[in-house]
Design a protein around this motif. Structure first.
Motif, PDB file in Angstrom:
ATOM      1  N   ASP A 433       0.814  -1.221   0.000  1.00 55.79           N
ATOM      2  CA  ASP A 433       0.000   0.000   0.000  1.00 55.79           C
ATOM      3  C   ASP A 433       0.847   1.270   0.000  1.00 55.79           C
ATOM      4  O   ASP A 433       0.313   2.384   0.093  1.00 55.79           O
ATOM      5  CB  ASP A 433      -0.974   0.010   1.178  1.00 55.79           C
ATOM      6  N   ALA A 434       2.175   1.120  -0.128  1.00 50.74           N
ATOM      7  CA  ALA A 434       3.033   2.298  -0.217  1.00 50.74           C
ATOM      8  C   ALA A 434       2.751   3.047  -1.504  1.00 50.74           C
ATOM      9  O   ALA A 434       2.600   2.449  -2.569  1.00 50.74           O
ATOM     10  CB  ALA A 434       4.499   1.884  -0.156  1.00 50.74           C
ATOM     11  N   GLU A 435       2.696   4.366  -1.410  1.00 50.33           N
ATOM     12  CA  GLU A 435       2.378   5.173  -2.581  1.00 50.33           C
ATOM     13  C   GLU A 435       3.585   5.283  -3.508  1.00 50.33           C
ATOM     14  O   GLU A 435       4.678   5.629  -3.093  1.00 50.33           O
ATOM     15  CB  GLU A 435       1.940   6.564  -2.143  1.00 50.33           C
ATOM     16  N   ILE A 436       3.362   4.966  -4.788  1.00 46.64           N
ATOM     17  CA  ILE A 436       4.406   5.091  -5.801  1.00 46.64           C
ATOM     18  C   ILE A 436       4.215   6.369  -6.607  1.00 46.64           C
ATOM     19  O   ILE A 436       5.131   7.145  -6.804  1.00 46.64           O
ATOM     20  CB  ILE A 436       4.397   3.867  -6.749  1.00 46.64           C
ATOM     21  N   CYS A 437       3.007   6.596  -7.076  1.00 45.66           N
ATOM     22  CA  CYS A 437       2.715   7.767  -7.908  1.00 45.66           C
ATOM     23  C   CYS A 437       1.750   8.688  -7.163  1.00 45.66           C
ATOM     24  O   CYS A 437       0.558   8.369  -7.041  1.00 45.66           O
ATOM     25  CB  CYS A 437       2.109   7.337  -9.245  1.00 45.66           C
TER      26      CYS A 437
END
Length: 836
Positions: A433-437
C-alpha cells in the motif's frame, strides 16, 4: 423522479438507468466517473457539464505546456472518443449557474435544464486574487487552466518582463515556463521561504539559489501593495517598501479556495468547503461532492492523491459498496522547474523532536528527517527523493525506527543492511500500500498487479494504471518494480499496439491476414484482448488495419474513427467545427466559390481562411449544421477535403509550364490527376502530396510525404518529408520519364506505406524506422510497382465514396456525376493481396 433515458445513445435494450449529472469536467469529476464505470458501467446515464470548451485534461501538466515541453493533446486525459464510447453526454463550454434541489435539476448559462437522480459536484477550486489596486487590469492573469496558459504564451510571444506573485508550486512553475520562453521574470513571495508549506528553510534556500542561478529574480518577504497600470494595461508592480518593478504581465499564483458558491446558493451545508461525509455525500442525500471543493472531517485537500481516494470511496458508495473515506495522510513529491522535491508530515520540529540532516553539496542533495519518540513524523528531501516513498510508509505506519536510527538518513538500502549492493532493494521492501505515484494515487500493489497482468514496459504501466503518466518523478520507482517483478523479462523491444494487448502493430497486421480476421470483435477475441471493447488507441488502429487488409469486404466502423473523421470537419477549441471542401490540385471555379460564400453567409461562419494546402477553410460551423453545410457544398459538386483525417489531405501544385516561364512540365494538371487517383484513401496518418513544375519547388514538394519535382527530362520523385515542429526534408526515391510512371510510383509507394506502417506513424518516421533502402528494394522487385499500384487502385473504388457526403446529399445527381468524373480508373479485378 425518473425521466426516460436515451437508450439509443446508451446502447441498452430498454432497462432504465439512474441519471447522474456531474458539474465539473476536471480531473476529480471525470476520475469519479471512471471509478463508477469500472465498478458498474450500466448503472448511470451520465451527463457532464464543463465550464471550459474542451475535454478533460491533466491540470498538473499545464506547466510543461507553458514551458513548451508538451502540447495540449499530450495532456488530454479523456478524449472525445472516451465520452462517446461510454455513452456520456459532455456539455462543454456551458457553465452550470444554479442547482434546483426541489426539482432535482441543474440550469446552465445557456438556459439548458438537466434533471438528475444523483448529482455530483466537482467544481474544484478558484484562484485567490489578492485585493490590491490594479488587480483587474488587462495583463493580470491566474494560472489555473489552459486559457491562462494561452494568455501567458501570448505575452511571452510579445517579449518583455513578467512578475509572478506567489512563490508556491504554481508560481514557480509559471516563472520557470515564462523564463524558458525568453521573458525576464521576478518572483514576489510574502513569506521568507519559497514553498514554505512543503519545504523547510534550508531546502527553500537551495531552491531559491538554483532558480536565481537560472536567471530568475526572487524576492522573499516582499508584500505587493499595488499593480501599476497605463492605459488600462499592466505596467508594473509596487511593493510595500516602495520598490517598483516594471513588467508586461502579472501572474497571480498566491493560492486557491474551494469553489463553493454554487453549492452555497443551493442551500447545501458549506464551511470552508462543501461538507461531505465518509461516502462523499453532502447534506442532501441526492447530492455528492468530490475534489478540491469539499471539506471532509474539517480538512480541505489540494493534492491529487487524496482526491483519488475520495473518488474511489464515492464510486463504492454510488454502486452499493459499504467502504468509506477516512481522510488522508499526505505527502508531496514534486518536480519544480526540473528539481526533485519531497516533503511529508510535520517538519516544523519543536519540543521533543530530533532533526537528522544530511547535506551533499557536490550532488546538490539535502535530506532532513524529523523523529519524535522513535517515530518518524516528517521528512524533507531536495535533489534526491528516491527514499521518499519509504519515509512516507514509515510515517503512515508509525513504525519504531530505533533499530535503524543511525542509518535512517542514508535511506532504505542502508537501513536494511543492503548498502549499495542492490539499487532496487528499497523498492522491494516497500509495502503493497506504499504510494508510488502521488499524482495519480497509485500504490505499489496496484503497479505490481498491472505488471503481472501483462504491462511489461514503462509505457504499458502508464496506460494501464497511470503510474508515472503525469510529472514523471516516480519513473525510477516504476522501472524498479518492472525489474523486480519481471526479472529479465522487462520489455525493451517494439511497443505493443496499446495497453489492451501484448501484440505489436506488426504482429496484429500479420495475424489479421494469416487468421483471416475481418471484424474488430473477432480480432480482439482471437488475439486475447485484455479489455472487452478495446480503447481509444486500438479501435481506430484495428479499424484501419482491417479496412486496408480487406477492401470491399470489411465495412468501415465509423464508431472507431476519431471525431474529426466522422464529421469530416475539425473540432475547434470553442466546440464549433471548421469545414474544408476539396479543391483538386488547388484549382477552383466560380461555382465552387459561390457555394463557399453562400455557406459562410447562410451559417454565419465568422472566418474563412486560405490553408497551406491551397484550399478554403470555413470556421465556426455548429455541429448540428454540419449535415446541411455538406449538403449545400455537395450541390455544387464539392466533397470533403479530408482535411483532418488520417488520409490523403491535399495535393499542392504550382502553375507549371501552363503559366510560369520557368515551368518544365504541367505540374497543375499532374497534381489534379494524382489527387483524383488518391482522394479519399485512408492512411496510417495524414498524407500530403505536392507537384512542383521546376526545381525552384514553389509547391514545397520536398517536405511532403510524396513529392514530385518536374525537370526537363521527366519527374524526380521524393518521399518521407514533413513540416511541423520537426521539419524533415524528403529522400530522393527515383526519377521517371512520364506522367503515367510518376502516378504508378505514387500509387505503389502509397500502398506500401499503407500496408506496412504502424497506425499514427507518418511516412517520415516510417522511413527512418525501416530505412530508405528497404523501401527502394521493395519497389524494385520484379513487378512490384504494378502489383502495389493495382492494389491501391482496387481499394480506391471502395474508399472514394464519401459516406458523410452521401448521407447529407442523398441521391443528388450532381454529386454522383462529379464522383464519376473524378474516378479516372476503371474498376479493376481484385489483385493478389500478397502483403496487404
Amino acid at each position: 423522479m425518473n425521466a426516460p433515458v436515451n437508450f439509443e445513445r446508451a446502447g441498452l435494450p430498454g432497462n432504465g438507468r439512474e441519471r447522474l449529472v456531474v458539474i465539473g469536467n476536471g480531473m476529480a469529476g471525470c476520475r469519479a466517473v471512471e471509478e463508477i464505470l469500472a465498478r458498474d458501467p450500466l448503472r448511470f446515464d451520465v451527463t457532464i457539464f464543463g465550464a471550459e470548451p474542451r475535454v478533460n485534461y491533466n491540470r498538473i501538466m499545464l506547466s510543461p505546456v507553458l514551458a513548451g515541453e508538451k502540447t495540449f493533446d499530450e495532456i488530454v486525459i479523456n478524449t472525445p472518443e472516451w465520452y462517446e464510447d461510454n455513452g456520456i453526454t459532455l456539455v462543454s463550454g456551458d457553465k452550470v449557474v444554479s442547482i434546483d434541489r426541489e426539482t432535482q435539476s441543474v440550469i446552465a448559462a445557456s438556459g439548458r435544464v438537466e434533471p438528475y437522480d444523483r448529482l455530483l459536484i466537482a467544481t474544484g477550486s478558484d484562484p485567490f486574487i489578492i485585493p490590491v489596486p490594479g488587480k483587474d487590469l488587462d495583463g493580470v492573469v491566474t494560472f489555473r487552466d489552459l486559457d491562462d496558459v494561452d494568455r501567458m504564451l501570448a505575452a511571452a510571444d510579445r517579449g518583455g518582463s513578467a512578475v509572478v506573485i506567489g512563490g508556491g508550486l504554481l508560481g514557480l512553475e509559471a516563472a520557470h515556463g515564462l523564463n524558458l520562453r525568453g521573458m525576464k521574470v521576478t518572483v514576489i513571495h510574502l513569506m521568507p521561504t519559497l514553498m514554505e508549506r512543503q519545504l523547510d528553510e534550508a531546502a527553500g534556500y537551495l531552491l531559491r539559489s538554483e532558480l536565481e542561478r537560472r536567471g530568475q529574480t526572487i524576492l522573499t518577504g516582499a508584500n505587493t501593495k499595488e499593480i501599476l497600470g497605463e492605459g488600462g494595461r499592466v505596467a508594473g508592480v509596487r511593493l510595500e517598501d516602495g520598490t517598483e518593478i516594471a513588467c508586461d504581465i502579472v501572474v497571480m499564483a498566491v493560492g486557491i479556495r474551494p469553489a463553493t458558491a454554487l453549492a452555497r446558493e443551493a442551500g447545501l451545508e458549506v464551511e470552508r468547503g462543501i461538507m461531505v461525509d465518509d461516502h462523499m455525500v453532502t447534506s442532501d442525500p441526492a447530492v455528492l461532492a468530490v475534489g478540491e471543493c469539499v471539506q471532509h472531517r474539517g480538512t480541505c485537500y489540494g493534492l491529487v492523491a487524496p482526491l483519488w481516494e475520495m473518488c474511489r470511496a464515492l464510486a463504492d458508495h454510488a454502486t452499493g459498496a459499504p467502504t468509506g473515506y477516512e481522510g488522508s495522510v499526505t505527502s508531496t513529491k514534486l518536480k519544480v522547474s526540473g528539481i526533485d522535491l519531497f516533503s511529508a508530515g510535520d517538519f516544523s520540529g519543536g519540543e521533543g523532536c530530533e532533526d537528522i540532516v544530511m547535506r551533499d553539496a557536490a550532488r546538490g542533495a539535502y535530506k532532513r528527517v524529523i523523529v519524535k519518540e522513535n517515530r518518524l513524523i516528517g521528512a524533507v528531501l531536495y535533489g534526491d527523493t528516491a527514499d521518499g516513498s519509504w519515509y512516507f510508509d514509515l510515517m503512515k505506519k508509525g513504525e519504531d525506527i530505533a533499530p535503524i536510527r543511525e542509518a535512517l538518513i542514508f535511506g532504505q538500502a542502508f537501513a536494511s543492511g543492503g548498502a549499495l549492493a542492490d539499487p532496487n532493494a528499497a523498492v522491494a521492501a516497500l509495502s503493497d500500500d506504499a504510494e508510488i505515484c502521488g499524482c495519480n494515487g497509485v500504490s505499489k500493489g496496484t503497479v505490481v498487479k498491472a505488471i503481472q497482468g501483462g504491462a511489461c514496459s514503462l509505457d504499458t504501466v502508464r496506460s494501464t494504471c497511470k503510474a508515472s503518466a503525469s510529472c514523471g518523478s516516480c519513473t525510477g520507482l516504476v522501472e524498479s518494480l518492472l525489474a523486480l517483478t519481471l526479472g529479465g523479462e522487462v520489455q525493451s523491444g517494439p511497443k505493443t499496439l496499446c495497453k489492451c494487448t501484448s501484440f505489436t502493430h506488426d504482429d496484429v497486421r500479420r495475424l489479421i491476414l494469416e487468421k483471416e480476421l475481418k471484424l474488430i470483435p473477432q480480432v480482439m477475441q482471437e488475439l486475447h484482448w485484455t479489455t472487452p471493447d478495446g480503447c481509444s488507441s486500438c479501435r481506430p488502429a484495428l479499424n484501419y488495419y482491417l479496412l486496408c487488409a480487406w477492401p470491399g469486404e470489411y465495412e468501415d466502423d465509423q464508431k472507431s474513427r476519431f471525431v474529426n473523421e466522422r464529421m469530416h470537419a475539425n473540432i475547434q477549441k470553442d466546440g464549433t467545427y471548421s469545414v474544408v471542401p476539396r479543391m483538386w490540385g488547388g484549382l477552383t471555379n466560380p461555382r465552387e466559390l459561390r457555394a463557399i460564400a453562400d455557406v459562410v453567409e447562410k451559417y454565419d461562419a465568422p472566418m474563412v481562411k486560405v490553408t497551406g494546402g491551397q484550399r478554403l477553410d470555413i470556421f465556426g460551423i455548429r455541429k448540428e449544421d454540419l449535415p446541411a453545410v455538406w449538403a449545400d457544398l455537395n450541390a455544387a459538386g464539392m466533397i470533403s477535403g479530408h482535411a483532418y483525417g488520417k488520409s490523403l489531405r491535399t495535393v499542392k501544385t504550382c502553375v507549371g509550364s501552363e503559366w510560369c516561364r520557368f515551368g518544365t512540365q504541367d505540374s497543375t494538371g499532374l497534381g489534379v490527376k494524382i489527387e483524383h487517383m488518391t482522394w479519399g484513401s485512408w492512411m496510417p496518418h495524414k498524407f500530403k502530396i505536392a507537384v512542383s513544375g521546376c526545381p525552384r519547388n514553389c509547391a514545397e514538394a520536398t517536405i511532403k510525404d510524396f513529392g514530385v519535382i518536374c525537370v526537363d527530362s521527366g519527374y524526380e520523385l521524393h518521399v518521407g518529408g514533413n513540416g511541423g515542429i520537426k521539419v524533415r526534408a524528403t529522400d530522393f526515391l527515383c526519377k521517371v520519364s512520364t506522367e503515367e510512371e510518376a502516378m504508378d510510383m505514387c500509387a505503389a509507394f502509397t500502398q506500401l506505406y499503407r500496408e506496412e506502417a504502424h497506425y499514427l506513424e507518418r511516412t517520415a518516421p516510417w522511413i527512418e524506422r525501416v530505412g530508405l533502402q528497404y523501401v527502394k528494394d521493395r519497389l524494385a522487385e520484379a513487378g512490384a510497382v504494378e502489383r502495389y499500384a493495382a492494389r491501391f487502385r482496387y481499394s480506391q473504388q471502395f474508399m472514394q465514396d464519401d459516406p458523410w457526403a452521401r448521407r447529407a446529399a442523398g441521391e443528388d445527381a450532381k454529386l454522383h456525376q462529379h464522383l464519376a468524373e473524378v474516378r479516372p480508373f476503371p474498376t479493376a479485378p481484385k489483385p493478389q493481396l500478397e502483403n496487404a
